[in-house]
Design a protein around this motif. Structure first.
Motif, mmCIF file in Angstrom:
data_model
loop_
_atom_site.group_PDB
_atom_site.id
_atom_site.type_symbol
_atom_site.label_atom_id
_atom_site.label_comp_id
_atom_site.label_asym_id
_atom_site.label_seq_id
_atom_site.Cartn_x
_atom_site.Cartn_y
_atom_site.Cartn_z
ATOM 1 N N ILE A 22 0.834 -1.195 0.000
ATOM 2 C CA ILE A 22 0.000 0.000 0.000
ATOM 3 C C ILE A 22 0.871 1.249 0.000
ATOM 4 O O ILE A 22 1.818 1.359 0.785
ATOM 5 C CB ILE A 22 -0.913 0.012 1.251
ATOM 6 C CG1 ILE A 22 -1.832 -1.207 1.240
ATOM 7 C CG2 ILE A 22 -1.693 1.310 1.347
ATOM 8 C CD1 ILE A 22 -2.496 -1.482 2.572
ATOM 9 N N PHE A 64 0.454 5.473 0.255
ATOM 10 C CA PHE A 64 -0.441 6.592 0.552
ATOM 11 C C PHE A 64 -0.087 7.780 -0.331
ATOM 12 O O PHE A 64 1.070 7.984 -0.675
ATOM 13 C CB PHE A 64 -0.344 6.992 2.023
ATOM 14 C CG PHE A 64 -0.621 5.860 2.975
ATOM 15 C CD1 PHE A 64 -1.818 5.164 2.923
ATOM 16 C CD2 PHE A 64 0.311 5.488 3.921
ATOM 17 C CE1 PHE A 64 -2.075 4.126 3.795
ATOM 18 C CE2 PHE A 64 0.061 4.447 4.802
ATOM 19 C CZ PHE A 64 -1.139 3.764 4.735
ATOM 20 N N TYR A 107 6.247 2.443 -1.106
ATOM 21 C CA TYR A 107 5.136 1.718 -0.490
ATOM 22 C C TYR A 107 5.300 1.751 1.020
ATOM 23 O O TYR A 107 6.370 1.494 1.553
ATOM 24 C CB TYR A 107 5.032 0.296 -1.042
ATOM 25 C CG TYR A 107 4.488 0.329 -2.447
ATOM 26 C CD1 TYR A 107 3.130 0.231 -2.683
ATOM 27 C CD2 TYR A 107 5.332 0.550 -3.527
ATOM 28 C CE1 TYR A 107 2.617 0.327 -3.968
ATOM 29 C CE2 TYR A 107 4.840 0.649 -4.811
ATOM 30 C CZ TYR A 107 3.477 0.537 -5.021
ATOM 31 O OH TYR A 107 2.974 0.641 -6.288
ATOM 32 N N ILE A 158 -1.769 0.480 -4.982
ATOM 33 C CA ILE A 158 -1.791 -0.796 -4.281
ATOM 34 C C ILE A 158 -1.296 -1.867 -5.251
ATOM 35 O O ILE A 158 -1.609 -1.822 -6.445
ATOM 36 C CB ILE A 158 -3.212 -1.094 -3.763
ATOM 37 C CG1 ILE A 158 -3.228 -2.271 -2.818
ATOM 38 C CG2 ILE A 158 -4.188 -1.285 -4.893
ATOM 39 C CD1 ILE A 158 -4.533 -2.411 -2.060
ATOM 40 N N LEU A 212 -9.019 3.074 3.837
ATOM 41 C CA LEU A 212 -7.803 3.334 3.055
ATOM 42 C C LEU A 212 -8.027 4.454 2.040
ATOM 43 O O LEU A 212 -7.212 5.363 1.921
ATOM 44 C CB LEU A 212 -7.395 2.073 2.298
ATOM 45 C CG LEU A 212 -6.440 1.122 2.977
ATOM 46 C CD1 LEU A 212 -6.346 -0.177 2.206
ATOM 47 C CD2 LEU A 212 -5.077 1.756 3.133
ATOM 48 N N LYS A 213 -9.116 4.377 1.309
ATOM 49 C CA LYS A 213 -9.373 5.343 0.243
ATOM 50 C C LYS A 213 -9.802 6.707 0.779
ATOM 51 O O LYS A 213 -9.313 7.734 0.317
ATOM 52 C CB LYS A 213 -10.452 4.807 -0.693
ATOM 53 C CG LYS A 213 -9.984 3.648 -1.530
ATOM 54 C CD LYS A 213 -11.098 3.148 -2.425
ATOM 55 C CE LYS A 213 -10.619 2.009 -3.307
ATOM 56 N NZ LYS A 213 -11.704 1.495 -4.160
ATOM 57 N N LEU A 253 -5.342 6.544 -0.354
ATOM 58 C CA LEU A 253 -4.667 5.475 -1.080
ATOM 59 C C LEU A 253 -4.220 5.980 -2.442
ATOM 60 O O LEU A 253 -5.026 6.455 -3.238
ATOM 61 C CB LEU A 253 -5.618 4.282 -1.248
ATOM 62 C CG LEU A 253 -5.078 3.094 -2.016
ATOM 63 C CD1 LEU A 253 -3.909 2.455 -1.272
ATOM 64 C CD2 LEU A 253 -6.186 2.078 -2.239
#
Length: 96
Positions: free
Chosen positions: A8, A10, A52, A91, A82-83, A88
């Motif tokens: 993931i 950000f 990541y 991914i 997350l979104k 996000l």
């Protein structure tokens, strides 16, 4: 057994508390979604990370358990966090 790996990234700065909340929500999925054998998640500290921030592995009983995981409402809550809360950016998912 099936292994699900997620990396993931950000889009902006996130706080330690936000990441802690993500990890807590993710680890609870083991008790909320059938078919999960093991779940691990943590902050990436590698200097080879290509940006990541967090990695996750989930071991499932079988491929059907993985397929049930994606649309499960508890998993979708984590995806929404997350979104919407963490921003996000990207991914990567690998299943084998």
């Amino acid at each position: 057994m099936v292994t699900h790996i997620v990396l993931i990234k950000f889009s902006g700065a996130v706080t330690d508390a936000q990441v802690d909340k993500l990890i807590d929500k993710t680890l609870k999925l083991k008790d909320e979604i059938p078919g999960i054998i093991e779940i691990q998640q943590g902050r990436n500290f590698s200097n080879r990370s290509q940006g990541y921030d967090v990695g996750m592995t989930v071991k499932f009983e079988n491929k059907q358990a993985l397929e049930n995981f994606g649309p499960h409402p508890k998993h979708q809550e984590v995806v929404a966090y997350l979104k919407n809360e963490l921003g996000l950016e990207d991914i990567i998912v690998v299943d084998f």
